[in-house]
Design a protein around this motif. Sequence first.
Motif, PDB file in Angstrom:
ATOM      1  N   ILE A  80       0.835  -1.193   0.000  1.00  0.00           N
ATOM      2  CA  ILE A  80       0.000   0.000   0.000  1.00  0.00           C
ATOM      3  C   ILE A  80       0.876   1.252   0.000  1.00  0.00           C
ATOM      4  N   LEU A  81       1.957   1.244   0.783  1.00  0.00           N
ATOM      5  CA  LEU A  81       2.875   2.383   0.795  1.00  0.00           C
ATOM      6  C   LEU A  81       3.489   2.609  -0.587  1.00  0.00           C
ATOM      7  N   ALA A  82       3.845   1.512  -1.250  1.00  0.00           N
ATOM      8  CA  ALA A  82       4.411   1.630  -2.602  1.00  0.00           C
ATOM      9  C   ALA A  82       3.390   2.242  -3.555  1.00  0.00           C
ATOM     10  N   ASP A  83       2.134   1.816  -3.442  1.00  0.00           N
ATOM     11  CA  ASP A  83       1.075   2.388  -4.275  1.00  0.00           C
ATOM     12  C   ASP A  83       0.896   3.870  -3.970  1.00  0.00           C
ATOM     13  N   MET A  84       0.893   4.207  -2.682  1.00  0.00           N
ATOM     14  CA  MET A  84       0.695   5.583  -2.264  1.00  0.00           C
ATOM     15  C   MET A  84       1.779   6.496  -2.847  1.00  0.00           C
ATOM     16  N   ALA A  85       3.011   5.979  -2.877  1.00  0.00           N
ATOM     17  CA  ALA A  85       4.128   6.756  -3.408  1.00  0.00           C
ATOM     18  C   ALA A  85       4.072   6.886  -4.922  1.00  0.00           C
ATOM     19  N   SER A  86       3.442   5.916  -5.603  1.00  0.00           N
ATOM     20  CA  SER A  86       3.439   5.914  -7.065  1.00  0.00           C
ATOM     21  C   SER A  86       2.305   6.736  -7.667  1.00  0.00           C
ATOM     22  N   PHE A  87       1.206   6.908  -6.911  1.00  0.00           N
ATOM     23  CA  PHE A  87       0.057   7.628  -7.447  1.00  0.00           C
ATOM     24  C   PHE A  87       0.260   9.133  -7.374  1.00  0.00           C
ATOM     25  N   ASP A  88      -0.408   9.837  -8.266  1.00  0.00           N
ATOM     26  CA  ASP A  88      -0.492  11.291  -8.175  1.00  0.00           C
ATOM     27  C   ASP A  88      -1.185  11.621  -6.848  1.00  0.00           C
ATOM     28  N   PRO A  89      -0.549  12.429  -5.972  1.00  0.00           N
ATOM     29  CA  PRO A  89      -1.141  12.703  -4.655  1.00  0.00           C
ATOM     30  C   PRO A  89      -2.546  13.267  -4.709  1.00  0.00           C
ATOM     31  N   ALA A  90      -2.876  13.957  -5.815  1.00  0.00           N
ATOM     32  CA  ALA A  90      -4.202  14.569  -5.922  1.00  0.00           C
ATOM     33  C   ALA A  90      -5.253  13.630  -6.502  1.00  0.00           C
ATOM     34  N   SER A  91      -4.845  12.430  -6.876  1.00  0.00           N
ATOM     35  CA  SER A  91      -5.757  11.521  -7.566  1.00  0.00           C
ATOM     36  C   SER A  91      -6.698  10.803  -6.604  1.00  0.00           C
ATOM     37  N   ALA A  92      -7.794  10.294  -7.170  1.00  0.00           N
ATOM     38  CA  ALA A  92      -8.738   9.500  -6.383  1.00  0.00           C
ATOM     39  C   ALA A  92      -8.070   8.221  -5.893  1.00  0.00           C
ATOM     40  N   GLU A  93      -7.124   7.691  -6.694  1.00  0.00           N
ATOM     41  CA  GLU A  93      -6.405   6.469  -6.292  1.00  0.00           C
ATOM     42  C   GLU A  93      -5.598   6.700  -5.018  1.00  0.00           C
ATOM     43  N   ALA A  94      -4.986   7.875  -4.913  1.00  0.00           N
ATOM     44  CA  ALA A  94      -4.203   8.176  -3.720  1.00  0.00           C
ATOM     45  C   ALA A  94      -5.105   8.252  -2.488  1.00  0.00           C
ATOM     46  N   MET A  95      -6.291   8.865  -2.655  1.00  0.00           N
ATOM     47  CA  MET A  95      -7.227   8.959  -1.539  1.00  0.00           C
ATOM     48  C   MET A  95      -7.702   7.573  -1.100  1.00  0.00           C
ATOM     49  N   GLU A  96      -7.964   6.710  -2.084  1.00  0.00           N
ATOM     50  CA  GLU A  96      -8.417   5.354  -1.772  1.00  0.00           C
ATOM     51  C   GLU A  96      -7.303   4.551  -1.115  1.00  0.00           C
ATOM     52  N   THR A  97      -6.063   4.786  -1.542  1.00  0.00           N
ATOM     53  CA  THR A  97      -4.921   4.092  -0.941  1.00  0.00           C
ATOM     54  C   THR A  97      -4.770   4.480   0.520  1.00  0.00           C
ATOM     55  N   ASP A  98      -5.000   5.743   0.835  1.00  0.00           N
ATOM     56  CA  ASP A  98      -4.953   6.211   2.218  1.00  0.00           C
ATOM     57  C   ASP A  98      -5.980   5.460   3.059  1.00  0.00           C
ATOM     58  N   ARG A  99      -7.183   5.315   2.524  1.00  0.00           N
ATOM     59  CA  ARG A  99      -8.228   4.567   3.222  1.00  0.00           C
ATOM     60  C   ARG A  99      -7.809   3.111   3.432  1.00  0.00           C
ATOM     61  N   ARG A 100      -7.287   2.484   2.373  1.00  0.00           N
ATOM     62  CA  ARG A 100      -6.854   1.083   2.472  1.00  0.00           C
ATOM     63  C   ARG A 100      -5.814   0.906   3.575  1.00  0.00           C
ATOM     64  N   PHE A 101      -4.897   1.843   3.678  1.00  0.00           N
ATOM     65  CA  PHE A 101      -3.836   1.763   4.682  1.00  0.00           C
ATOM     66  C   PHE A 101      -4.423   1.693   6.089  1.00  0.00           C
ATOM     67  N   HIS A 102      -5.312   2.611   6.389  1.00  0.00           N
ATOM     68  CA  HIS A 102      -5.863   2.672   7.747  1.00  0.00           C
ATOM     69  C   HIS A 102      -6.780   1.488   8.040  1.00  0.00           C
ATOM     70  N   LEU A 103      -7.542   1.056   7.063  1.00  0.00           N
ATOM     71  CA  LEU A 103      -8.401  -0.104   7.274  1.00  0.00           C
ATOM     72  C   LEU A 103      -7.580  -1.377   7.443  1.00  0.00           C
ATOM     73  N   CYS A 104      -6.456  -1.459   6.739  1.00  0.00           N
ATOM     74  CA  CYS A 104      -5.589  -2.639   6.864  1.00  0.00           C
ATOM     75  C   CYS A 104      -5.071  -2.777   8.293  1.00  0.00           C
ATOM     76  N   ILE A 105      -4.698  -1.650   8.901  1.00  0.00           N
ATOM     77  CA  ILE A 105      -4.219  -1.688  10.283  1.00  0.00           C
ATOM     78  C   ILE A 105      -5.339  -2.120  11.219  1.00  0.00           C
ATOM     79  N   ALA A 106      -6.527  -1.586  11.018  1.00  0.00           N
ATOM     80  CA  ALA A 106      -7.661  -1.975  11.862  1.00  0.00           C
ATOM     81  C   ALA A 106      -7.955  -3.459  11.732  1.00  0.00           C
ATOM     82  N   GLU A 107      -7.897  -3.972  10.503  1.00  0.00           N
ATOM     83  CA  GLU A 107      -8.152  -5.400  10.280  1.00  0.00           C
ATOM     84  C   GLU A 107      -7.053  -6.267  10.881  1.00  0.00           C
ATOM     85  N   ALA A 108      -5.839  -5.713  10.950  1.00  0.00           N
ATOM     86  CA  ALA A 108      -4.717  -6.473  11.506  1.00  0.00           C
ATOM     87  C   ALA A 108      -4.868  -6.731  13.000  1.00  0.00           C
TER      88      ALA A 108
END
Length: 262
Positions: A133-161
């Motif tokens: 997820i960090l690699a994806d976050m670094a590769s996406f345009d920070p302003a893109s919808a993909e970057a916003m979704e990656t941020d969500r995935r990161f936090h949900l992944c920790i909660a699920e862990a």
Amino acid sequence: MYLSVRYGIGTVMTKPTGKLYQQVAQAIARAIDDGRYAVGTRLPGERELAEEFAVSRHTVREAMIALEIRGMVEARHGSGLYVVGTSNDGGTPAELDIGAFELIEARILFEGEAAAVAATVIDDEALAELDRILADMASFDPASAEAMETDRRFHLCIAEATGNTVISTVVAMLWSLRDRAPLSAHMFAEARREGIHPRVDEHRLIVDALRARDSALARKTMRDHLRRVVEDLLAATEVEVLRRARSEIEDQRGMVAKRLHA
């Protein structure tokens, strides 16, 4: 608990009827409707209002944005917020639900503890997913919808862990509210327009703490990250007010220039 409202004529205690920022917005709206703040007049400054209502700067900011959305106040000439209408002048009386600062306060509480719990039980598979997820976050345009979704995935992944379904459900609900609650969505959208995006380095510090199985550090890095989100939102909403004021000044300059050259 009662909200202290002074209006410059002595303290009046009013019973709360909603969230704190809504109480402040409702009290100011009533003051506008009652003529205490007449249309065309300047509202007291943010610091003064915070002292007046004995609330935080965050609460006042959310109340002011709520009133702006309702069409009751607006920024003028870089000198602050002015009353432009009453609650009967077309401003929607609908509740704006949850503000961004209120939401982040809850996230600091829940996600900080979720990170602390995750640090004690997280497995290599979850850590590998966070690295991806960090690699994806670094590769996406920070302003893109993909970057916003990656941020969500990161936090949900920790909660699920954490392995706790209740924790992961609560964190997912908080993230859902971020985009569903009108006031919160407005503030986060403004932050994105001002170029404020997820910071990869802050997220990486959280993963490092999880990999070290350090609960205290995981809690701290998560909370530090979310507190910086609060600072970003404060900066973004300040910029929004200043930009509108500058735009109005430029319009006035244009009108003056036309008259001078007529």
